[in-house]
Design an enzyme around this catalytic site. Sequence first.
Site, mmCIF file in Angstrom:
data_model
loop_
_atom_site.group_PDB
_atom_site.id
_atom_site.type_symbol
_atom_site.label_atom_id
_atom_site.label_comp_id
_atom_site.label_asym_id
_atom_site.label_seq_id
_atom_site.Cartn_x
_atom_site.Cartn_y
_atom_site.Cartn_z
ATOM 1 N N HIS A 144 2.044 -2.382 4.619
ATOM 2 C CA HIS A 144 1.792 -2.490 3.188
ATOM 3 C C HIS A 144 0.843 -1.384 2.741
ATOM 4 O O HIS A 144 -0.173 -1.147 3.379
ATOM 5 C CB HIS A 144 1.156 -3.850 2.858
ATOM 6 C CG HIS A 144 1.880 -5.022 3.425
ATOM 7 N ND1 HIS A 144 1.230 -6.168 3.841
ATOM 8 C CD2 HIS A 144 3.206 -5.237 3.650
ATOM 9 C CE1 HIS A 144 2.132 -7.044 4.282
ATOM 10 N NE2 HIS A 144 3.323 -6.509 4.182
ATOM 11 N N TYR A 190 -11.348 -7.795 5.686
ATOM 12 C CA TYR A 190 -11.254 -6.539 4.949
ATOM 13 C C TYR A 190 -11.903 -6.656 3.576
ATOM 14 O O TYR A 190 -11.725 -7.632 2.856
ATOM 15 C CB TYR A 190 -9.828 -5.993 4.867
ATOM 16 C CG TYR A 190 -8.718 -6.942 4.478
ATOM 17 C CD1 TYR A 190 -8.205 -6.955 3.192
ATOM 18 C CD2 TYR A 190 -8.144 -7.779 5.432
ATOM 19 C CE1 TYR A 190 -7.156 -7.782 2.852
ATOM 20 C CE2 TYR A 190 -7.094 -8.619 5.102
ATOM 21 C CZ TYR A 190 -6.601 -8.617 3.798
ATOM 22 O OH TYR A 190 -5.561 -9.449 3.466
#
Length: 468
Positions: free
Chosen positions: A70, A133
Site C-alpha cells: 500500500h 506506525y
Amino acid sequence: MTEFGKSLGMVETTIPGLLIADLPVHGDSRGWFKENWQREKMLAAGLPDFGPVQNNISFNDEIGTTRGIHAEPWDKWVSVATGRIFGAWVDLREGPSFGTVFTAELDPSRAIFVPRGVGNSYQTLEADTAYVYLVNDHWSPDAEYSFLNLADETSAIDWPIPLAEVEISAKDLAHPRLADVTPIPPRKTLIVGANGQLGRAMRGLLGESAEFEYAGRAELDLADPSFVGSRRWRDYATIINAAAYTAVDLAETPEGRADAWAANATGVAALAKIAAQNGITLVHVSSDYVFDGTKPGEYTEEDGIRPLGVYGQTKAAGDAIVSTVPRHYIIRTSWVIGEGKNFVQTMASLAERGIDPKVVDDQTGRLTFTSDIAAGVRHLLENDAAYGVYNLTGSGAPMTWAELAKHVFSATGHDPARVTGVSTEEYFSAATAPVAPRPANSVLALDKITAAGFAPSPMLDSLAAYLG
C-alpha cells in the site's frame, strides 16, 4: 533476537527518502525499554521533521501474516513493539525511482521512515508480532492511494515465507501489477493571487502542469474565511501567496482599512495556520512599506519594521504572522512592475501622448520586475535555501521616481527633459481623497539573496527589455 546497545542512527536506502533507523534498546532480565520516537534526537540523526498526528498499532497472531503493498499520501514511521517482521518497500511515486524495491527485517531495535508515496508491506516472522506506525495525516476517503500486487513479477520480492503459504486478504491479492499501477503524484504548489501581476509571472515561469495549481480571487479569496475548508491541504507542499490588497491610498479610508486588514493580515493568518498544521512551505510577498524610509542606507532583512500607513501596517502584520510558520520565505520587494497597469506603462503612455508629467523626486528605490520575483522564489524553493526573510528587488544604483520616468522617456524615444521632478508634498497638494504616507527611502539590501545564489537582474536592463 532484539539487539541491545545500538547507537541511534539513520541510513539512506536505495529508495530516495526511505530511511532505516537503528534504535537504542536498553534491556535486562526484566525486559527492555526504548525511545520509539524522540523528535529532538531523531532530527539530529537525520529523520525529517514529519509532524505525526496519529499512532496506529497492527497486531498479528500468526507467523506469515502478510499485508500490502500500500502507498499512501503521507509519511510514516514504522517500528516493532514485539516480534519480528520482514518489510518490502516499492517506490510508487511519479519519477525516475518508480518501481525501485528495498527489503529488510525489522525488530524492536530497527525502524524505518517511509516517505509519502512509497508502497509498504510487512510479513510477520514470529507469532504475536505487533508493529507501530506514526503517520502525519488522518485517513481520508478523498486522499490518493496506490497499490501493488504482492506477487508482482517486476518487483520480484523474495518473501521469506512463500505467499501461497501465508495469510493474505483477498483485497491485497487483487491489487494490480506494476505496469498497471497509478503512481502517487508529488505534493502540489498552490499559487494564490494567480491573476495579479506576480501571479501571472509565476504562471509564465512555472507553466501548466498537475504539479502547479493557480487560484485567482474567484477560486480563493483571502478575505473570505471559507477558503480554509476549500482543499485537502495535505496534498500541497508549497503555497506561494502572490495575493494582497495593494491600494495604498484607499487603505487610508474606513472601508479600505477593513479590506486591507482582511486580506493582508486576517487572510494571511489563516494561510499561515494551514501551512503550519500541514507541513507546507509558505512563500509570502511583502513590501518596502513596512519601513518608514528614514534610514540613511539600504534596509537589510534584520532592520526593525516601522510602517507609516495602513497598508504598511497590514503588510508588517502579515510578515509577523508568516514568520511563525516553521517553513517560510518572506520576500520583501519594492516598486513592482509586471503585466497590467503600472508606473512604467503610465510614463510610456504619457510620453507617446505628448503629456509632460510631474514626477516625485524625493523617494528613492529600485524597480522590481515580477519576472525577477518569480525567478527568485523558484530559486529559493528549488535550492532549499534557509527559511526566513529575503529582500528581492532589481539591482543597480537606486533612483528616484523622476529619474526612472526620464529613463522611460529616453527608452521610448522621447526627450527626458519633459519630466519635471517635484516633492511628494507638492505632487499630492491638490488631492481631495486620503493619501498614504510613502517611505522616502525604499532601497533594500540584496546581499542575503545574492549569497543564496540568486542574482537579481539590473533594473535598467529589465526596464529596457520590458519596453522593448
